[in-house]
Design a protein around this motif. Structure first.
Motif, PDB file in Angstrom:
ATOM      1  N   THR A 149      -0.229  11.812  -0.217  1.00  0.00           N
ATOM      2  CA  THR A 149       0.487  11.448  -1.444  1.00  0.00           C
ATOM      3  C   THR A 149      -0.238  10.353  -2.236  1.00  0.00           C
ATOM      4  N   ILE A 150      -1.301   9.783  -1.653  1.00  0.00           N
ATOM      5  CA  ILE A 150      -2.063   8.793  -2.404  1.00  0.00           C
ATOM      6  C   ILE A 150      -2.677   9.401  -3.656  1.00  0.00           C
ATOM      7  N   LEU A 151      -2.818  10.714  -3.664  1.00  0.00           N
ATOM      8  CA  LEU A 151      -3.404  11.406  -4.812  1.00  0.00           C
ATOM      9  C   LEU A 151      -2.350  11.901  -5.800  1.00  0.00           C
ATOM     10  N   ASP A 152      -1.082  11.649  -5.503  1.00  0.00           N
ATOM     11  CA  ASP A 152      -0.014  12.019  -6.444  1.00  0.00           C
ATOM     12  C   ASP A 152       0.010  11.041  -7.614  1.00  0.00           C
ATOM     13  N   ASN A 153       0.399  11.557  -8.768  1.00  0.00           N
ATOM     14  CA  ASN A 153       0.610  10.727  -9.964  1.00  0.00           C
ATOM     15  C   ASN A 153      -0.628   9.956 -10.413  1.00  0.00           C
ATOM     16  N   VAL A 154      -1.803  10.485 -10.080  1.00  0.00           N
ATOM     17  CA  VAL A 154      -3.037   9.862 -10.555  1.00  0.00           C
ATOM     18  C   VAL A 154      -3.304  10.287 -11.997  1.00  0.00           C
ATOM     19  N   TYR A 155      -3.076  11.574 -12.273  1.00  0.00           N
ATOM     20  CA  TYR A 155      -3.208  12.084 -13.639  1.00  0.00           C
ATOM     21  C   TYR A 155      -1.883  12.695 -14.075  1.00  0.00           C
ATOM     22  N   GLY A 166       0.792  -1.222   0.000  1.00  0.00           N
ATOM     23  CA  GLY A 166       0.000   0.000   0.000  1.00  0.00           C
ATOM     24  C   GLY A 166       0.823   1.270   0.000  1.00  0.00           C
ATOM     25  N   GLU A 167       2.086   1.173  -0.422  1.00  0.00           N
ATOM     26  CA  GLU A 167       2.956   2.351  -0.405  1.00  0.00           C
ATOM     27  C   GLU A 167       3.005   3.078  -1.750  1.00  0.00           C
ATOM     28  N   GLU A 168       2.698   2.375  -2.823  1.00  0.00           N
ATOM     29  CA  GLU A 168       2.767   2.965  -4.163  1.00  0.00           C
ATOM     30  C   GLU A 168       1.613   2.438  -5.012  1.00  0.00           C
ATOM     31  N   HIS A 169       1.181   3.266  -5.965  1.00  0.00           N
ATOM     32  CA  HIS A 169       0.200   2.773  -6.934  1.00  0.00           C
ATOM     33  C   HIS A 169       0.851   1.731  -7.837  1.00  0.00           C
ATOM     34  N   GLU A 208      -1.605  15.387 -15.901  1.00  0.00           N
ATOM     35  CA  GLU A 208      -1.766  16.839 -15.856  1.00  0.00           C
ATOM     36  C   GLU A 208      -2.601  17.231 -14.643  1.00  0.00           C
ATOM     37  N   PRO A 209      -2.456  18.476 -14.146  1.00  0.00           N
ATOM     38  CA  PRO A 209      -3.284  18.946 -13.020  1.00  0.00           C
ATOM     39  C   PRO A 209      -4.769  18.808 -13.346  1.00  0.00           C
ATOM     40  N   HIS A 210      -5.540  18.513 -12.326  1.00  0.00           N
ATOM     41  CA  HIS A 210      -6.967  18.222 -12.526  1.00  0.00           C
ATOM     42  C   HIS A 210      -7.762  18.866 -11.389  1.00  0.00           C
ATOM     43  N   SER A 211      -8.743  19.679 -11.735  1.00  0.00           N
ATOM     44  CA  SER A 211      -9.497  20.413 -10.714  1.00  0.00           C
ATOM     45  C   SER A 211     -10.243  19.479  -9.772  1.00  0.00           C
ATOM     46  N   GLY A 212     -10.744  18.389 -10.307  1.00  0.00           N
ATOM     47  CA  GLY A 212     -11.442  17.428  -9.462  1.00  0.00           C
ATOM     48  C   GLY A 212     -10.506  16.809  -8.437  1.00  0.00           C
ATOM     49  N   LEU A 213      -9.266  16.569  -8.856  1.00  0.00           N
ATOM     50  CA  LEU A 213      -8.279  16.011  -7.946  1.00  0.00           C
ATOM     51  C   LEU A 213      -7.896  17.030  -6.871  1.00  0.00           C
ATOM     52  N   ASP A 214      -7.848  18.304  -7.262  1.00  0.00           N
ATOM     53  CA  ASP A 214      -7.561  19.354  -6.284  1.00  0.00           C
ATOM     54  C   ASP A 214      -8.626  19.386  -5.202  1.00  0.00           C
ATOM     55  N   ALA A 215      -9.878  19.213  -5.618  1.00  0.00           N
ATOM     56  CA  ALA A 215     -10.978  19.215  -4.653  1.00  0.00           C
ATOM     57  C   ALA A 215     -10.873  18.016  -3.717  1.00  0.00           C
ATOM     58  N   GLN A 216     -10.511  16.867  -4.274  1.00  0.00           N
ATOM     59  CA  GLN A 216     -10.344  15.687  -3.435  1.00  0.00           C
ATOM     60  C   GLN A 216      -9.191  15.862  -2.449  1.00  0.00           C
ATOM     61  N   ARG A 217      -8.132  16.498  -2.930  1.00  0.00           N
ATOM     62  CA  ARG A 217      -6.979  16.718  -2.053  1.00  0.00           C
ATOM     63  C   ARG A 217      -7.356  17.628  -0.879  1.00  0.00           C
ATOM     64  N   ALA A 218      -8.130  18.666  -1.183  1.00  0.00           N
ATOM     65  CA  ALA A 218      -8.561  19.588  -0.128  1.00  0.00           C
ATOM     66  C   ALA A 218      -9.474  18.879   0.872  1.00  0.00           C
ATOM     67  N   SER A 219     -10.402  18.072   0.345  1.00  0.00           N
ATOM     68  CA  SER A 219     -11.335  17.356   1.219  1.00  0.00           C
ATOM     69  C   SER A 219     -10.613  16.344   2.099  1.00  0.00           C
ATOM     70  N   PHE A 220      -9.701  15.587   1.487  1.00  0.00           N
ATOM     71  CA  PHE A 220      -8.965  14.582   2.239  1.00  0.00           C
ATOM     72  C   PHE A 220      -8.047  15.249   3.264  1.00  0.00           C
ATOM     73  N   GLY A 221      -7.452  16.392   2.869  1.00  0.00           N
ATOM     74  CA  GLY A 221      -6.587  17.119   3.785  1.00  0.00           C
ATOM     75  C   GLY A 221      -7.350  17.612   5.004  1.00  0.00           C
ATOM     76  N   ALA A 222      -8.577  18.102   4.777  1.00  0.00           N
ATOM     77  CA  ALA A 222      -9.399  18.553   5.896  1.00  0.00           C
ATOM     78  C   ALA A 222      -9.758  17.391   6.819  1.00  0.00           C
ATOM     79  N   TYR A 223     -10.024  16.249   6.212  1.00  0.00           N
ATOM     80  CA  TYR A 223     -10.343  15.057   7.009  1.00  0.00           C
ATOM     81  C   TYR A 223      -9.157  14.658   7.883  1.00  0.00           C
ATOM     82  N   LEU A 224      -7.963  14.676   7.305  1.00  0.00           N
ATOM     83  CA  LEU A 224      -6.772  14.328   8.075  1.00  0.00           C
ATOM     84  C   LEU A 224      -6.518  15.352   9.188  1.00  0.00           C
TER      85      LEU A 224
END
Length: 379
Positions: free
Chosen positions: A342-348, A126-129, A350-366
């Motif tokens: 970092t689980i959201l790194d290297n998913v796409y 579970g350390e890398e995709h 190119e930068p992706h607005s949907g991924l940015d939103a997920q990162r913000a949501s997950f960051g708030a949860y953490l």
């Protein structure tokens, strides 16, 4: 080279090993096969020793993977014990510039393509995709979604056509995957467009807890001609037969004649994954019958008959296997735990607005856990 006798109905999945093409019997006797023999005319003792070593090392990696999972170091492991011959035999027939598309069980394919020790375990930890760059070893990331890699492989093969090269793509999947729409759709596309593609079905008799006789009333190789794809049904515990069949299939694909299909009849000696208990649906007699058809033991017997196996060689291979297993274990235990975000790194790419939103949501949860800890200290 479609094996016409593949139309014989399947009566007993565990006993159905006679209606296959083979070059080495379970006792290690070399036998003739008019279709397969021409494709391994160059194989001598040195090559056999190499194939033996490959299979022993792959089994040792597999043993270590199971042990690491049982010790809580890996989240899951999909054993390949018993299937080393089909994986090594077919993968060693590939050229370096061909592209392989494995499922989650093709440890031997990854090994033959040049995977590093960490590549077998870090993703299951579970350390890398993905632990390797697919374009470094020309092997796609192992696919978890059953059969999806066949569509990826055909798409890649159609790209090869447009590039005008003589590469080929190969997709690996199990008998259960042939019931998935993806596999059948991939065969339609490959046939319709004449893609340089090889389908390798490892018929290991069990799709999780269902026997192959539930998946197919007739041998699976018999399906391919219905798509206009020539097929061959071989003994998947015979590494020479698998090597020969793959060389035939790759030659067919490279020559512009379109895809080919191999059904390698083998057996999954262990569980489907380490979360499975095969004793709930398989009997001991069936397991023992297949244990006597061990792919490594038969090559050892063949080498002994040709004076190609001695104590020194056995010790050398065993030492190599132990050293590789130690490297795999060290890579697992030494893998750094990355920050959760970092689980959201290297998913796409190119930068992706949907991924940015997920990162913000997950960051708030953490962050909420840190806030809760501060509140608890203040009480």
């Amino acid at each position: 080279m479609t094996m016409m006798h593949t139309l014989t109905p399947l009566a007993d999945a565990a006993a159905d090993v006679d209606d296959v093409a083979r070059l080495v019997t379970a006792d290690g006797e070399r036998i003739a096969d008019a279709d397969l023999d021409p494709w391994i005319a160059d194989v001598g003792v040195d090559t056999l020793r190499g194939l033996y070593r490959d299979m022993v090392l792959v089994r040792r990696i597999d043993t270590e993977g199971v042990a690491l999972q049982r010790q809580g170091q890996l989240g899951l492991w999909a054993p390949c014990n018993g299937q080393e011959a089909v994986q090594i035999g077919t993968a060693r027939a590939l050229r370096a510039d061909d592209f392989a598309f494995p499922s989650y069980r093709e440890i031997g394919v990854q090994y033959a393509r040049g995977a590093r020790p960490a590549d077998y375990v870090v993703a299951w930890r579970g350390e890398e995709h993905s632990t390797y760059d697919p374009y470094v070893i020309n092997t796609a990331v192992p696919q978890i979604i059953i059969g999806a890699q066949t569509l990826h492989a055909v798409g890649y093969a159609m790209g090869i056509q447009r590039d005008g090269t003589d590469q080929a793509a190969a997709a690996y999947f199990g008998d259960g995957a042939t019931s998935q729409g993806d596999v059948n759709e991939a065969m339609i596309f490959a046939s319709s467009f004449g893609a340089p593609m090889v389908f390798v079905c490892s018929n290991n008799q069990w799709a999780i807890s269902e026997p192959v006789t539930v998946q197919a009333k007739f041998p699976i190789a018999g399906r391919a001609p219905g798509f206009g794809i020539p097929s061959m049904r071989v003994d998947g515990n015979d590494v020479l037969a698998c090597l020969a069949a793959m060389r035939w299939a790759l030659d067919h694909a490279r020559s512009g004649r379109g895809p080919a299909f191999i059904e390698a009849v083998t057996y999954r000696m262990g569980p489907h994954t380490t979360s499975d208990d095969p004793t709930r649906y398989r009997d001991k007699d069936e397991l023992e019958r297949w244990r006597r058809r061990d792919p490594i033991a038969r090559v050892e017997a063949l080498l002994c008959a040709r004076d190609g196996f001695d104590d020194a060689f056995a010790a050398e291979v065993a030492a190599d296997a132990d050293a590789l297993a130690a490297e795999v274990r060290a890579a697992c235990l030494g893998a750094p735990s990355r920050a959760p975000l970092t689980i959201l790194d290297n998913v796409y790419a190119e930068p992706h607005s949907g991924l940015d939103a997920q990162r913000a949501s997950f960051g708030a949860y953490l962050d909420s856990f840190a806030d809760a800890a501060v509140e608890g200290e203040g009480r």
